[in-house]
Design a protein around this motif. Structure first.
Motif, mmCIF file in Angstrom:
data_model
loop_
_atom_site.group_PDB
_atom_site.id
_atom_site.type_symbol
_atom_site.label_atom_id
_atom_site.label_comp_id
_atom_site.label_asym_id
_atom_site.label_seq_id
_atom_site.Cartn_x
_atom_site.Cartn_y
_atom_site.Cartn_z
ATOM 1 N N ASN A 34 2.228 -1.046 21.807
ATOM 2 C CA ASN A 34 2.152 -2.385 22.107
ATOM 3 C C ASN A 34 1.036 -2.596 23.293
ATOM 4 N N THR A 35 1.179 -1.683 24.252
ATOM 5 C CA THR A 35 0.163 -1.607 25.407
ATOM 6 C C THR A 35 -1.247 -1.208 24.918
ATOM 7 N N LEU A 36 -1.155 -0.206 23.999
ATOM 8 C CA LEU A 36 -2.442 0.396 23.519
ATOM 9 C C LEU A 36 -3.192 -0.427 22.441
ATOM 10 N N ALA A 45 -6.903 -3.279 10.422
ATOM 11 C CA ALA A 45 -5.919 -2.366 11.108
ATOM 12 C C ALA A 45 -5.027 -1.793 10.130
ATOM 13 N N VAL A 46 -4.501 -0.676 10.371
ATOM 14 C CA VAL A 46 -3.784 -0.111 9.023
ATOM 15 C C VAL A 46 -2.698 0.857 9.903
ATOM 16 N N GLN A 47 -1.408 0.752 9.641
ATOM 17 C CA GLN A 47 -0.546 1.911 10.057
ATOM 18 C C GLN A 47 -0.016 2.468 8.813
ATOM 19 N N ILE A 48 -0.196 3.891 8.953
ATOM 20 C CA ILE A 48 0.282 4.772 7.777
ATOM 21 C C ILE A 48 1.544 5.157 7.743
ATOM 22 N N GLY A 49 2.604 4.978 7.101
ATOM 23 C CA GLY A 49 3.798 5.628 7.165
ATOM 24 C C GLY A 49 4.946 5.107 8.196
ATOM 25 N N LEU A 50 5.993 5.506 7.965
ATOM 26 C CA LEU A 50 7.152 5.159 8.900
ATOM 27 C C LEU A 50 7.273 3.626 9.161
ATOM 28 N N PRO A 51 7.748 2.704 8.126
ATOM 29 C CA PRO A 51 7.704 1.400 8.399
ATOM 30 C C PRO A 51 8.874 0.978 9.748
ATOM 31 N N GLU A 52 9.682 1.929 9.805
ATOM 32 C CA GLU A 52 10.859 1.756 10.682
ATOM 33 C C GLU A 52 9.984 1.720 12.262
ATOM 34 N N ILE A 53 8.872 1.865 12.576
ATOM 35 C CA ILE A 53 8.359 1.675 13.566
ATOM 36 C C ILE A 53 7.188 0.584 13.557
ATOM 37 N N ASN A 54 7.406 -0.261 14.335
ATOM 38 C CA ASN A 54 6.116 -1.402 14.062
ATOM 39 C C ASN A 54 5.052 -1.368 15.165
ATOM 40 N N ALA A 55 4.117 -0.743 14.625
ATOM 41 C CA ALA A 55 2.993 -0.009 15.617
ATOM 42 C C ALA A 55 1.851 -1.110 15.790
ATOM 43 N N LEU A 56 1.916 -2.072 15.096
ATOM 44 C CA LEU A 56 0.880 -3.128 14.935
ATOM 45 C C LEU A 56 1.216 -4.656 15.592
ATOM 46 N N GLN A 57 2.438 -4.547 16.004
ATOM 47 C CA GLN A 57 2.990 -5.975 16.195
ATOM 48 C C GLN A 57 2.200 -6.752 17.513
ATOM 49 N N HIS A 70 6.245 5.875 0.061
ATOM 50 C CA HIS A 70 7.488 5.552 -0.825
ATOM 51 C C HIS A 70 7.735 4.161 -0.721
ATOM 52 N N PRO A 71 8.650 3.559 -1.792
ATOM 53 C CA PRO A 71 8.625 1.987 -1.976
ATOM 54 C C PRO A 71 9.420 1.251 -0.942
ATOM 55 N N ALA A 72 10.019 1.912 0.110
ATOM 56 C CA ALA A 72 11.094 1.587 0.860
ATOM 57 C C ALA A 72 10.376 0.846 2.158
ATOM 58 N N LEU A 73 9.802 -0.216 1.766
ATOM 59 C CA LEU A 73 9.228 -1.094 2.918
ATOM 60 C C LEU A 73 9.691 -2.502 3.330
ATOM 61 N N ASN A 74 11.024 -2.557 2.827
ATOM 62 C CA ASN A 74 11.515 -4.014 3.052
ATOM 63 C C ASN A 74 11.838 -4.285 4.681
ATOM 64 N N LEU A 75 11.873 -3.214 5.495
ATOM 65 C CA LEU A 75 12.201 -3.042 7.104
ATOM 66 C C LEU A 75 10.914 -4.044 7.478
ATOM 67 N N ALA A 76 9.777 -3.909 7.133
ATOM 68 C CA ALA A 76 8.530 -4.352 7.819
ATOM 69 C C ALA A 76 7.998 -5.504 7.026
ATOM 70 N N GLN A 77 8.328 -6.070 6.022
ATOM 71 C CA GLN A 77 7.778 -6.976 5.166
ATOM 72 C C GLN A 77 7.476 -8.053 5.761
ATOM 73 N N ASP A 78 8.383 -8.495 6.777
ATOM 74 C CA ASP A 78 8.143 -9.830 7.580
ATOM 75 C C ASP A 78 6.961 -9.848 8.380
ATOM 76 N N VAL A 79 6.688 -8.426 9.211
ATOM 77 C CA VAL A 79 5.697 -8.342 10.026
ATOM 78 C C VAL A 79 4.451 -8.017 9.413
#
Length: 258
Positions: A34-36, A45-57, A70-79
């Motif tokens: 968040n700071t960076l 901007a693109v975050q590649i992989g690991l949707p469990e970490i919200n790198a661009l919030q 992989h298709p398991a993207l539901n954790l980050a669909q809202d963001v």
């Protein structure tokens, strides 16, 4: 490591982030990211992989994507309403089209980490920025993972290859990526419970001061440099050179000089 096993391992890392130790790592990384990213400007901007970490919030670019293998993207669909599924070694973006790329723990689980970095360098614009998260092999967690390979009791998903910061810097240098700075964090021992992690929270402040390069995880920020290019500011005002007034020579002037 083939593509199938690397995909399986990074999915396992996503599940591991729900554990006490994983939450400890994720909270530090998201705070640092968040700071960076808050002051990195551009359009894409693109975050590649690991949707469990919200790198661009905290980033304020108008276009932000989350890509995964992989298709398991539901954790980050809202963001991240725009999600893409693809092979990490072949990014579905045009050359020099992205201002920022974030790789959270992708390289250490990738079958071809060099190819991933080459693709990232291709899609970044000149002066575009890359942020990489990774586990530090020169740490207590790295030692625990190495011991787990011998005993068969893995603390983190197996078959991951921890990449040291000096090694990563060498890879980036070959791609004309200039490392801006690095950050280390999570100095507590590799404990599995909240109780023991809480007992060692004092090590985060002490480690950041006394042994800053031994944190369990690191974040490296790099900038794509292009030879022969230099960013300059806008020309707000143009000052014209003053031309001195010249008195033309006349017969009267020549007679006066005589």
């Amino acid at each position: 490591m083939n593509h199938l096993s690397s995909e399986k391992n990074i999915i396992a890392l996503g599940s591991w982030l729900d554990t006490s130790a994983g939450t400890y790592v994720r909270e530090w990384e998201e705070s640092c990211l968040n700071t960076l990213t808050a002051d990195i400007f551009g359009f894409n901007a693109v975050q590649i992989g690991l949707p469990e970490i919200n790198a661009l919030q905290a980033n304020r670019m108008p276009n932000k994507w989350l890509s995964s293998s992989h298709p398991a993207l539901n954790l980050a669909q809202d963001v991240h309403p725009l999600s893409i599924i693809h092979d990490f070694s072949e990014l579905p973006f045009a050359t020099q089209s992205l201002d920022l790329v974030v790789l959270p723990h992708v390289l250490e689980f990738a079958a071809e980490p060099h190819q991933v970095l080459r693709e990232v360098e291709r899609v970044l614009i000149p002066e575009g920025q890359l942020i990489i998260c990774g586990f530090n092999p020169a740490s207590l967690w790295g030692a625990r993972q190495a011991a787990g390979r011998l005993s068969g009791t893995h603390f983190l998903p197996q078959d991951s290859e921890f990449i040291s910061v000096p090694r990563l810097k060498d890879w980036l240098k070959l791609l004309n990526m200039e490392v801006n700075r690095g950050h280390f964090g999570c100095y507590a021992p590799p404990c599995k419970t909240d109780k023991w992690l809480t007992r060692f929270t004092f090590m985060d402040k002490a480690g950041d001061r006394w042994w800053p390069y031994l944190g369990a995880v690191y974040i490296v920020q790099a900038i794509k440099r292009v030879k022969g290019m230099r960013l300059i500011g806008p020309a707000w005002s143009v000052k014209h050179a003053k031309v001195p007034k010249v008195v033309p020579a006349t017969n009267k002037a020549h007679k006066t000089q005589k």
